[in-house]
Design an enzyme around this catalytic site. Structure first.
Site, short mmCIF file in Angstrom:
data_model
loop_
_atom_site.label_atom_id
_atom_site.label_comp_id
_atom_site.label_asym_id
_atom_site.label_seq_id
_atom_site.Cartn_x
_atom_site.Cartn_y
_atom_site.Cartn_z
N LYS A 195 0.82 -1.22 0.00
CA LYS A 195 0.00 0.00 0.00
C LYS A 195 0.86 1.26 0.00
O LYS A 195 0.47 2.26 -0.60
CB LYS A 195 -1.03 0.01 1.14
CG LYS A 195 -0.49 -0.16 2.54
CD LYS A 195 -1.64 -0.29 3.52
CE LYS A 195 -1.16 -0.32 4.95
NZ LYS A 195 -0.09 -1.33 5.23
N ARG B 217 -5.89 2.38 11.62
CA ARG B 217 -5.57 0.96 11.78
C ARG B 217 -6.47 0.30 12.81
O ARG B 217 -6.32 -0.89 13.06
CB ARG B 217 -4.12 0.82 12.23
CG ARG B 217 -3.17 0.41 11.10
CD ARG B 217 -1.79 0.32 11.70
NE ARG B 217 -0.89 -0.51 10.99
CZ ARG B 217 0.09 -0.07 10.20
NH1 ARG B 217 0.20 1.21 9.95
NH2 ARG B 217 0.93 -0.91 9.66
N ARG C 230 11.67 -6.96 1.40
CA ARG C 230 11.47 -5.52 1.40
C ARG C 230 12.70 -4.82 1.98
O ARG C 230 13.32 -5.30 2.93
CB ARG C 230 10.24 -5.20 2.25
CG ARG C 230 9.76 -3.80 2.06
CD ARG C 230 8.30 -3.72 2.30
NE ARG C 230 8.01 -3.53 3.72
CZ ARG C 230 6.86 -3.03 4.15
NH1 ARG C 230 5.90 -2.71 3.30
NH2 ARG C 230 6.65 -2.87 5.42
N ARG D 82 13.95 -3.48 7.67
CA ARG D 82 13.52 -2.86 8.93
C ARG D 82 13.32 -3.93 10.00
O ARG D 82 12.89 -5.04 9.70
CB ARG D 82 12.20 -2.12 8.72
CG ARG D 82 12.37 -0.80 8.05
CD ARG D 82 11.10 -0.03 7.78
NE ARG D 82 9.86 -0.64 8.20
CZ ARG D 82 8.69 -0.38 7.61
NH1 ARG D 82 8.62 0.45 6.59
NH2 ARG D 82 7.59 -0.93 8.04
N ARG E 182 2.58 -8.89 13.45
CA ARG E 182 1.88 -7.78 12.80
C ARG E 182 0.66 -8.26 12.02
O ARG E 182 -0.36 -7.60 11.95
CB ARG E 182 2.84 -7.01 11.87
CG ARG E 182 3.90 -6.25 12.65
CD ARG E 182 4.93 -5.65 11.74
NE ARG E 182 4.41 -4.52 10.98
CZ ARG E 182 5.00 -4.00 9.91
NH1 ARG E 182 6.13 -4.52 9.47
NH2 ARG E 182 4.47 -2.98 9.29
P1 AMP Z 1 3.87 0.78 8.70
O1 AMP Z 1 5.12 1.37 8.17
O2 AMP Z 1 2.63 1.51 8.28
O3 AMP Z 1 3.77 -0.71 8.43
O4 AMP Z 1 3.91 0.94 10.31
C1 AMP Z 1 4.96 0.41 11.06
C2 AMP Z 1 4.53 0.31 12.51
O5 AMP Z 1 4.21 1.62 13.01
C3 AMP Z 1 3.28 -0.51 12.77
O6 AMP Z 1 3.55 -1.90 12.87
C4 AMP Z 1 2.81 0.08 14.09
O7 AMP Z 1 3.58 -0.38 15.19
C5 AMP Z 1 3.11 1.55 13.92
N1 AMP Z 1 1.96 2.27 13.31
C6 AMP Z 1 1.92 2.84 12.08
N2 AMP Z 1 0.72 3.39 11.87
C7 AMP Z 1 -0.02 3.17 12.98
C8 AMP Z 1 -1.35 3.47 13.38
N3 AMP Z 1 -2.20 4.12 12.55
N4 AMP Z 1 -1.76 3.07 14.60
C9 AMP Z 1 -0.94 2.43 15.44
N5 AMP Z 1 0.33 2.08 15.13
C10 AMP Z 1 0.79 2.44 13.91
#
Ligand code: AMP
Length: 260
Positions: free
Chosen positions: A59, A134, A173, A206, A217
């Site tokens: 996404k 989320r 990734r 990461r 996750r």
């Molecule tokens: P992402 O890069 O979007 O996959 O986010 C990486 C991590 O950041 C996630 O696994 C969460 O720990 C945290 N995170 C990102 N966006 C949110 C959100 N909207 N609510 C809570 N945690 C978030």
């Protein structure tokens, strides 16, 4: 259209004490610079889009392409948290304890951050949210904030990938922790191995993309994020796209859906 000088003046003077906002300046300036000369959706329409989907569904990649095509800011909560971790802010320290375990950062640390960000001048023609909301409470907070301004989201694009594809996608990734660009060692390789095309910094796997964290996750996604598909389905703005198709085909499908 605001000049760079004005944006620098506005944000530096208002928020010099907080590195989070310094990051915001960079994000706004980057979005403005990279979107110069690109197409608008036209007809006075706004374009407020949510990207829904499991971690690693792609996404973020699609969100960046949409942001670029329609000159709307790409707002990734994951990138905002990572920038805060890198800059050692209080928010970053708190977020890291959850992110490292594959858990969601609490809603109270997340909602206001996004509501403030979408209230900024560069979001007036729209924005694309990547990784937010989320949870149902986050979605409700967003709906309420927009209702207060007589606005609503236009589309929630659900990028649909079977779970079995996710772990292999995520292990390949690579991310640039400096500018947030993401790559895949097979599907979207960097031009120079291991080096970000956009800013020249190294790209890495990461911590939260490591297989043990990805499993957690995914569990969190199913329990807390997947219900948003019904939430936005009920609001009549859900569009689903099959992301097992080639990346460019997926992008063309999304463009068709949102321009229909
Ligand atoms: P992402 O890069 O979007 O996959 O986010 C990486 C991590 O950041 C996630 O696994 C969460 O720990 C945290 N995170 C990102 N966006 C949110 C959100 N909207 N609510 C809570 N945690 C978030």
């Amino acid at each position: 259209m605001y000049s760079w000088r004005y944006l620098e003046y506005r944000y530096l003077h208002l928020y010099t004490s907080d590195k989070l906002y310094i990051f915001k300046i960079k994000q706004i300036l980057y979005n403005r610079e990279s979107s110069k000369g690109k197409a608008h959706i036209g007809g006075g329409r706004t374009m407020k889009i949510i990207m829904l989907g499991a971690p690693g569904a792609g996404k973020g990649t699609q969100a960046k392409k949409i942001s670029d095509k329609y000159e709307i800011p790409h707002i990734s909560t994951g990138d905002i948290f990572r920038a805060n971790i890198k800059n050692g802010t209080e928010l970053g320290k708190k977020a890291k304890t959850y992110m490292d375990q594959g858990l969601l950062v609490p809603d109270e640390l997340t909602c206001d951050l996004v509501v403030d960000r979408i209230s900024e001048e560069d979001c007036k023609n729209g924005f694309i949210l990547d990784g937010f909301p989320r949870t149902i409470p986050q979605a409700e907070c967003l709906t309420e904030a927009l209702n207060e301004r007589n606005e609503k989201m236009d589309y929630a694009v659900n990028v649909d990938v079977p779970d079995e594809n996710i772990i292999s996608r995520m292990s390949g990734r690579r991310a640039c922790l400096n500018c947030g660009a993401t790559y895949h060692i097979v599907n979207i390789p960097t031009k120079k191995p291991g080096i970000c095309d956009r800013c020249g910094e190294p790209v890495v796997l990461r911590d939260d993309d490591k297989p043990e964290t990805v499993k957690k996750r995914l569990d969190v996604y199913h329990a807390q994020t997947k219900p948003l598909i019904d939430y936005y389905g009920d609001q009549g703005i859900l569009k689903t796209v099959d992301v097992t198709l080639p990346m460019e085909t997926v992008f063309d499908e999304i463009v068709k859906m949102i321009e229909a």
